[in-house]
Design a protein around this motif. Structure first.
Motif, PDB file in Angstrom:
ATOM      1  N   GLU A 180      -3.614  -5.666  -7.180  1.00  0.00           N
ATOM      2  CA  GLU A 180      -4.092  -5.932  -5.612  1.00  0.00           C
ATOM      3  C   GLU A 180      -2.604  -5.785  -4.787  1.00  0.00           C
ATOM      4  O   GLU A 180      -1.645  -5.661  -5.136  1.00  0.00           O
ATOM      5  CB  GLU A 180      -4.690  -7.462  -5.405  1.00  0.00           C
ATOM      6  N   LYS A 181      -2.981  -5.958  -3.583  1.00  0.00           N
ATOM      7  CA  LYS A 181      -2.268  -5.823  -2.283  1.00  0.00           C
ATOM      8  C   LYS A 181      -2.287  -6.927  -1.405  1.00  0.00           C
ATOM      9  O   LYS A 181      -3.512  -6.987  -1.183  1.00  0.00           O
ATOM     10  CB  LYS A 181      -1.920  -4.468  -1.710  1.00  0.00           C
ATOM     11  N   GLY A 182      -1.203  -7.683  -1.080  1.00  0.00           N
ATOM     12  CA  GLY A 182      -1.025  -8.569   0.180  1.00  0.00           C
ATOM     13  C   GLY A 182      -0.090  -8.218   0.988  1.00  0.00           C
ATOM     14  O   GLY A 182       0.789  -7.683   0.665  1.00  0.00           O
ATOM     15  N   VAL A 183      -0.337  -8.682   2.277  1.00  0.00           N
ATOM     16  CA  VAL A 183       0.446  -8.287   3.314  1.00  0.00           C
ATOM     17  C   VAL A 183       1.334  -9.561   3.693  1.00  0.00           C
ATOM     18  O   VAL A 183       0.346 -10.711   3.904  1.00  0.00           O
ATOM     19  CB  VAL A 183      -0.299  -7.817   4.630  1.00  0.00           C
ATOM     20  N   GLU A 212      -1.795   7.289   1.533  1.00  0.00           N
ATOM     21  CA  GLU A 212      -0.283   7.360   0.988  1.00  0.00           C
ATOM     22  C   GLU A 212       0.181   6.327   0.339  1.00  0.00           C
ATOM     23  O   GLU A 212       1.179   6.639  -0.525  1.00  0.00           O
ATOM     24  CB  GLU A 212       0.567   7.268   2.390  1.00  0.00           C
ATOM     25  N   LEU A 213      -0.308   5.140   0.339  1.00  0.00           N
ATOM     26  CA  LEU A 213       0.171   3.929  -0.297  1.00  0.00           C
ATOM     27  C   LEU A 213      -0.212   4.193  -2.033  1.00  0.00           C
ATOM     28  O   LEU A 213       0.544   4.046  -2.964  1.00  0.00           O
ATOM     29  CB  LEU A 213      -0.495   2.783   0.034  1.00  0.00           C
ATOM     30  N   GLY A 259       7.056  -1.092   3.502  1.00  0.00           N
ATOM     31  CA  GLY A 259       7.173  -1.073   4.847  1.00  0.00           C
ATOM     32  C   GLY A 259       6.436  -0.127   5.415  1.00  0.00           C
ATOM     33  O   GLY A 259       6.415   1.072   5.173  1.00  0.00           O
ATOM     34  N   VAL A 260       5.834  -0.555   6.711  1.00  0.00           N
ATOM     35  CA  VAL A 260       5.234   0.465   7.669  1.00  0.00           C
ATOM     36  C   VAL A 260       5.834   0.269   8.926  1.00  0.00           C
ATOM     37  O   VAL A 260       5.698  -0.797   9.690  1.00  0.00           O
ATOM     38  CB  VAL A 260       3.838   0.234   7.716  1.00  0.00           C
ATOM     39  N   THR A 261       6.441   1.629   9.617  1.00  0.00           N
ATOM     40  CA  THR A 261       6.976   1.504  10.859  1.00  0.00           C
ATOM     41  C   THR A 261       5.834   1.824  11.790  1.00  0.00           C
ATOM     42  O   THR A 261       4.741   2.007  11.398  1.00  0.00           O
ATOM     43  CB  THR A 261       7.955   2.391  11.105  1.00  0.00           C
ATOM     44  N   GLU A 262       5.993   1.572  12.987  1.00  0.00           N
ATOM     45  CA  GLU A 262       5.103   1.590  14.020  1.00  0.00           C
ATOM     46  C   GLU A 262       4.478   2.998  14.350  1.00  0.00           C
ATOM     47  O   GLU A 262       3.323   3.534  14.433  1.00  0.00           O
ATOM     48  CB  GLU A 262       5.728   1.371  15.558  1.00  0.00           C
ATOM     49  N   ASN A 263       5.341   4.033  13.826  1.00  0.00           N
ATOM     50  CA  ASN A 263       4.814   5.543  13.835  1.00  0.00           C
ATOM     51  C   ASN A 263       3.704   5.918  12.376  1.00  0.00           C
ATOM     52  O   ASN A 263       3.540   6.931  12.339  1.00  0.00           O
ATOM     53  CB  ASN A 263       5.855   6.582  14.177  1.00  0.00           C
ATOM     54  N   GLY A 264       3.715   5.043  11.698  1.00  0.00           N
ATOM     55  CA  GLY A 264       2.977   5.008  10.366  1.00  0.00           C
ATOM     56  C   GLY A 264       3.504   5.377   9.116  1.00  0.00           C
ATOM     57  O   GLY A 264       2.993   5.725   8.165  1.00  0.00           O
ATOM     58  N   SER A 265       5.010   5.611   9.392  1.00  0.00           N
ATOM     59  CA  SER A 265       5.726   5.922   8.186  1.00  0.00           C
ATOM     60  C   SER A 265       6.036   4.795   6.958  1.00  0.00           C
ATOM     61  O   SER A 265       5.955   3.712   7.662  1.00  0.00           O
ATOM     62  CB  SER A 265       7.310   6.321   8.676  1.00  0.00           C
ATOM     63  N   LEU A 266       5.796   5.249   6.016  1.00  0.00           N
ATOM     64  CA  LEU A 266       5.785   4.120   4.779  1.00  0.00           C
ATOM     65  C   LEU A 266       7.136   4.283   4.147  1.00  0.00           C
ATOM     66  O   LEU A 266       7.587   5.317   3.793  1.00  0.00           O
ATOM     67  CB  LEU A 266       4.638   4.565   3.776  1.00  0.00           C
ATOM     68  N   TRP A 267       7.638   3.081   3.635  1.00  0.00           N
ATOM     69  CA  TRP A 267       9.048   3.104   3.078  1.00  0.00           C
ATOM     70  C   TRP A 267       8.891   2.122   1.966  1.00  0.00           C
ATOM     71  O   TRP A 267       8.431   0.968   1.785  1.00  0.00           O
ATOM     72  CB  TRP A 267      10.119   2.332   4.108  1.00  0.00           C
ATOM     73  N   ILE A 268       9.613   2.671   0.990  1.00  0.00           N
ATOM     74  CA  ILE A 268       9.852   1.698  -0.421  1.00  0.00           C
ATOM     75  C   ILE A 268      10.944   0.791   0.035  1.00  0.00           C
ATOM     76  O   ILE A 268      12.008   1.402  -0.054  1.00  0.00           O
ATOM     77  CB  ILE A 268       9.984   2.572  -1.433  1.00  0.00           C
TER      78      ILE A 268
END
Length: 358
Positions: free
Chosen positions: A237-240, A279-280, A306-315
């Motif tokens: 699962e995924k939790g925020v 993407e995830l 992580g997700v920035t305001e512009n929608g970019s995903l980061w490990i």
């Protein structure tokens, strides 16, 4: 009967998780032990710790032969006892009569180097080893603000936010109760402070990523992966994790709250939901194969995105000994599955080994 040992640096570490594993293990198949690596006696081949008595529902202290299956839950840090345990565990991993259900990952810098050489490079914040205050000050014009974190760190400990603001250098760090800030009015005093930090632990530096909600709450997505008994990876699962407003990190140890990923993503437009989810999924499906191509076999992973305001995903981080608080907070119905998973996987891999040997 299989002998399943859970190793921690202290018998007080992860008590509830260790006990739940013991309670959920099949007593006809497993005897569950809990011990510290430092208690291993090379002359007797025994360790001191405790064994779980299923009928009585409690632990019994004693000395026993080294279990043939080991689940390593040691979180190593810079201390003589930790280093002693790490050396013993590395030696135990060379023995063919012991089966580890997961071999762990190296430090954050080595992990970055492997991921940066793969198809996942675009999802990584540029990371460098930090050797001195002089190096960081020289780089501040191009990466201001910057985050520094311990190469061997965990649970968000020792992370600093550093921002050059005109002639001042602002340093912030999150403690459990509050955020601590210090403003250095000259580079000399800042350098003295930072060099003292670097003398105690190895650090790396990364550009600061604005991973916050519109309400200025830091957040990240904790993705929990495990291998099924058949050896195939699955996303449990995924939790925020949502941190307090204006904090740096979103770790539970710093007071973060948790919401299910499926609830969090509903606030986005349908097109953004589709993009983020796809993407995830692409990232999560790639990471295990990349890691196991360079490192020994793994059993579970906690991956922070992580997700920035512009929608970019980061490990942001990958942990081979993840906790379960995030997932259990968001999805309490998964408790039994999570507590049974280590022994079910252990049963599968030891059966395979026994079949090959037979």
């Amino acid at each position: 009967m299989k002998h399943f040992g859970i190793m921690t640096l202290s018998l007080n570490n992860e008590i509830s998780y260790v006990e739940e594993i013991a309670k959920h293990a099949d007593p006809a198949d497993f005897r569950i032990y809990h011990f510290m690596p430092s208690t291993f006696n090379p002359y007797t081949e025994k360790v001191k710790g405790k064994v779980f008595h299923h009928k009585k529902g409690k632990w019994i202290a004693g000395e026993f032969p080294l279990p043939s299956i080991i689940y390593d839950r040691c979180f190593y840090h810079e201390s003589p006892h930790s280093n002693q345990c790490k050396n013993i565990v590395n030696w135990l991993k060379q023995r063919k009569d012991i089966q580890f259900i997961g071999n762990g990952l190296p430090n954050k810098l080595k992990l970055y180097e492997v991921l940066a050489s793969s198809s996942l490079k675009a999802y990584l914040p540029k990371t460098k080893k930090l050797t001195s205050a002089k190096q960081l000050i020289a780089n501040l014009p191009s990466i201001n603000p910057v985050i520094i974190k311990p190469i061997h760190g965990f649970q968000g400990n020792g992370i600093y936010f550093i921002h050059k603001r005109k002639k001042d250098i602002v340093v912030k760090t999150d403690k459990k109760e509050k955020q601590v800030q210090h403003i250095f009015t000259d580079e000399r005093k800042f350098s003295e402070w930072l060099n003292k930090i670097l003398a105690k632990n190895e650090y790396l530096s990364q550009p600061y990523l604005p991973l916050c909600t519109r309400n200025k709450q830091p957040f990240d997505i904790r993705c929990f992966l495990q291998k099924k008994p058949d050896g195939k990876w699955r996303v449990i699962e995924k939790g925020v994790r949502l941190g307090d407003k204006n904090r740096i990190i979103s770790n539970l140890s710093a007071g973060a709250t948790v919401i299910p990923f499926h609830d969090w993503v509903k606030d986005f437009s349908s097109s953004s939901q589709k993009f983020l989810t796809q993407e995830l999924n692409d990232i999560l499906s790639s990471i295990p194969a990349v890691l196991e191509a360079s490192f020994p076999s793994l059993f579970e992973l906690g991956i922070d995105i992580g997700v920035t305001e512009n929608g970019s995903l980061w490990i942001l981080d990958i942990n081979s000994k993840p906790g379960r608080k995030v997932i259990l907070s968001a999805y309490p119905h998964l408790a039994e599955q999570l507590y049974k998973a280590p022994t079910l996987y252990a049963a599968a891999i030891t059966d395979i080994v026994e079949t090959k040997e037979g």
